[in-house]
Design a protein around this motif. Sequence first.
Motif, PDB file in Angstrom:
ATOM      1  N   LEU A  85      36.409  22.002  41.395  1.00 45.72           N
ATOM      2  CA  LEU A  85      36.060  22.400  40.037  1.00 45.72           C
ATOM      3  C   LEU A  85      35.139  21.355  39.430  1.00 45.72           C
ATOM      4  O   LEU A  85      35.294  20.169  39.700  1.00 45.72           O
ATOM      5  N   MET A 117      42.846  24.894  33.325  1.00 39.02           N
ATOM      6  CA  MET A 117      43.483  25.671  34.388  1.00 39.02           C
ATOM      7  C   MET A 117      44.936  26.000  34.058  1.00 39.02           C
ATOM      8  O   MET A 117      45.404  27.099  34.312  1.00 39.02           O
ATOM      9  N   ARG A 148      40.247  36.018  48.691  1.00 37.99           N
ATOM     10  CA  ARG A 148      39.981  34.608  48.423  1.00 37.99           C
ATOM     11  C   ARG A 148      41.207  33.947  47.809  1.00 37.99           C
ATOM     12  O   ARG A 148      41.440  32.750  47.988  1.00 37.99           O
ATOM     13  N   GLY A 179      46.751  28.574  38.976  1.00 40.15           N
ATOM     14  CA  GLY A 179      45.639  29.406  38.517  1.00 40.15           C
ATOM     15  C   GLY A 179      44.474  29.520  39.484  1.00 40.15           C
ATOM     16  O   GLY A 179      43.475  30.155  39.166  1.00 40.15           O
ATOM     17  N   ALA A 217      43.603  33.259  40.307  1.00 44.91           N
ATOM     18  CA  ALA A 217      42.927  33.992  39.242  1.00 44.91           C
ATOM     19  C   ALA A 217      41.494  33.491  39.083  1.00 44.91           C
ATOM     20  O   ALA A 217      40.591  34.254  38.744  1.00 44.91           O
ATOM     21  N   HIS A 218      41.290  32.206  39.339  1.00 47.19           N
ATOM     22  CA  HIS A 218      39.958  31.623  39.175  1.00 47.19           C
ATOM     23  C   HIS A 218      38.952  32.246  40.136  1.00 47.19           C
ATOM     24  O   HIS A 218      37.799  32.456  39.786  1.00 47.19           O
ATOM     25  N   PRO A 257      37.469  38.185  42.199  1.00 42.02           N
ATOM     26  CA  PRO A 257      36.244  38.855  41.784  1.00 42.02           C
ATOM     27  C   PRO A 257      36.520  40.003  40.816  1.00 42.02           C
ATOM     28  O   PRO A 257      35.613  40.459  40.124  1.00 42.02           O
ATOM     29  N   SER A 258      37.760  40.472  40.779  1.00 44.86           N
ATOM     30  CA  SER A 258      38.107  41.554  39.858  1.00 44.86           C
ATOM     31  C   SER A 258      38.625  41.018  38.529  1.00 44.86           C
ATOM     32  O   SER A 258      39.018  41.800  37.665  1.00 44.86           O
ATOM     33  N   HIS A 259      38.679  39.690  38.377  1.00 46.29           N
ATOM     34  CA  HIS A 259      39.115  39.035  37.145  1.00 46.29           C
ATOM     35  C   HIS A 259      40.487  39.518  36.695  1.00 46.29           C
ATOM     36  O   HIS A 259      40.724  39.780  35.517  1.00 46.29           O
ATOM     37  N   VAL A 289      48.055  35.047  37.228  1.00 50.94           N
ATOM     38  CA  VAL A 289      49.149  34.154  36.852  1.00 50.94           C
ATOM     39  C   VAL A 289      50.046  34.809  35.794  1.00 50.94           C
ATOM     40  O   VAL A 289      51.259  34.654  35.812  1.00 50.94           O
TER      41      VAL A 289
END
Lengths: 347, 521
Positions: free
Chosen positions: B17, B341, B382, B420, B423-424, B427-429, B433
Amino acid sequence: MEFATSSSPHISGSQSVSRVMAEVLLALVPGIVALIWFFGWGVLINIVIAAIAALTAEAAVLKLRGRPVLRTLGDLSALVTAVLLGLALPPTLPWWLTVLGVVFAIVIAKQLYGGLGYNPFNPAMAGYVLLLVSFPLDMTRWLPPAEVAQHTLDFADSLRLILTGSMPSGMTWDAMTGATPLDQMRTGLDMNRMIHEIRESPLWGSVGAVGWEWVAGLYLAGGLYLVWRKIISWHIPAGMLGGLFVIALLFNMIDAHTHPSPLFHLFSGATMLGAFFIATDPVSAATTNRGKLIYGALIGILVFVIRTYGGYPDAVAFAVLLMNMAAPTIDYYTQPRAFGHRKDGNG
Amino acid sequence: MSELQRPIHEFSGGLDLPGHKAQSTGRPIATAPLGQHFVVPLQQHIGEPTEPLVAVGDRVLTGQVIARAQDYISAPVHAPCSGTVAAIGDHAIPHPSGLQAACIVIDSDGADTWTELPEPWPDFMDRDPAELRERIRWAGIVGLGGAGFPTSVKVNPGPELPIHTLILNAAECEPYITCDDMLMREQADRILAGLAVIRHVVGASECLIGIEANKPDAIAAMRAAVVSSGCPDTHVMVVPAKYPSGGEKQLIQLLTGLEVPSQGLPAQIGVLCQNVATAAAVADAVLAGKPMLERVVTVSGQGVAEPGNFRVRLGTRMADVVALAGGYTDRVHRLILGGPMMGFALPSDELPITKTANCLLAASAAEIPDPPPALPCIRYGRCAEVCPALLLPQQLYWHARARDLDKTQDFNLFDCIECGCCAHVCPSHIPLVQYYRYAKTAIWSQERDKARADIARRRHEFRQERLARLEAERKARLRKKKEALDAQPKGAADPKKAAIEAAMKRVAAKKAAAAQQQPEN
């Protein structure tokens, strides 16, 4: 001071579904260019027809389902399905067959199961198999590559042929089209000819067939790009190509006269397209790393078995659909060990 | 042994990050001026709440215990200033639920008059660990890395769990947060002194200090302090800057290669982890006799004018701390307590700084955009690659969404550390969490309901049993009485009956006599 709240994590990466799909489309470009180069404008016309049909069908179903139309079309998944199906179709296929296959893929195989993310089968392959099973004659008529063809179709010829079914004057189907290399290999072997005899035809190149080996090589390049961009993981392609290679090598070592080389299998038909662009469709594939290797390897083996003993010269679509059915079970039995669940309790 | 000889291990998953650390490390830690009002929550730790020892109107002195621990897993609370208790009651506190909780409100007299403190123990090496633990407990020290578990409890794993390795968690892997970094740069000696105290308490044979590679100044300062302090078997180990290296289990794996068992404690594998700020607070408690009254808070993000680190008394209003950092800029969009995060978004800045408040992130919309609408899961995968707990986030998501709580536990929901990462990268957001928190909460509430139902069932069964016993006793009594009656000879004159009959006869006779005496008309 007051603030709006939201749930953590508050930052997210730049990845999105539409970006993933756009990368896939980008990676297909070299292969498609090669296809057009060798097999004419019909390829591109098919893709365009498929794209229009897919977007229209998707939009209509989304409207009926009361889902946001533009936002969902923007995920580009329907376009990917259309392109994958379109480039797999013979470049002389009547337009309405393309439309039928695409509408089946989008409406029946995808949206009736709940749309993106919920389809158990790869939509493009479901559409392809529908056409192959229902219209075998049209689906197995391929043009020879431009280098060795006696007649080539220009853009207008292709368009007229696809839209109206009328040939350029003085042409017949038999004069213009023929079987795919895989089909010829299979027919030759069935007639008890040796591979070196079959390969005497000018259609054959260094590993596969003229034109086809280039297309396969460019799919491979596009696929490696996707792996490098982390759009797909290496497991499924490695499993599929590895599985196909190993089993083809075994048979080739037993009898090289009646079993083509493993490289022929890798660079013929839809092997490369399947390994990097079709079997890797995450929605319908296995998801654990071990599961992906197994899933890929089984597809590779099925491709070999169907090509060698089955009723069809190529088998990627059937193999992928069959393994789609097995994906949930493979996932279930290949769960990774979670952190802290090591039996001895330490490293 | 030199640092080079100790291998750094790896943990699975994780993310690279952008750190955003430099914006708040430009100037030294500034000490915040004393405020006028302090709101001190009674619970600033994991465990049981504390019980107030003061009443409204009482005068308190700085450092005085104003609420005592009621239970073993608890930590007392001290007055952050001298002054008067203005109120005791519910007040908004920084908590994800947004609910209010009991607080003691103190109006400062501005004098900052300290209460009488216990004597400093520079001779701590000669003291009994139990005595030192009691001092740490008195000082109200909790884990300052964010979790807030009482330190006196953590340093007491018990004789059956001997500790061989003490780890100082100086990874500080969340973006933006730099309070530990700055503390190490400025007060490495104090941190090492605290580390020595904890090491003596738990009897660890070696100390490992894990710092992320993105803090070269802190690494240099800690290395120099280790050399000058002469602490034996103490190693500064540089770990790659990869989130969440500061997760307790991840750091232990990085430094030792050991894996903390699922739902177990590090002490089970002989390891104890402490945060750098916690070690500094322990040094204050033991070597200076001072309770925990203040902490370093990072104020960062594009939403504040002059990001930096501030030494702030507990109970200070967050808005005042933001003012120290030059106040908000026009770009402020969200206020996060903690990192981007794992921190949580605050609804307001009218909240007190508590023991676990390590960072106030006033983020711009560019830094923390509004979450885009979630799309369906495409099983992209991912999430599983980046999960440091080696879970299958997709499967957990499907089962949590389907409210199939048993299945979520089959997929080891409770090994999720809510870092997190999944979720980070989604790709589908999908707010993954949030789904896991929901499932965990639902399971806890199910377990509570089940426990309650069990109690109710036991009570019911007990009552049924009691009723049955009473009924049986009553029947037995009746039977006995009946038997006693039956045992009497039949026809025997009942004295009561005889008396009644005699009375009836007398009445009848009287009536007859009266009828005879009536005059005949």
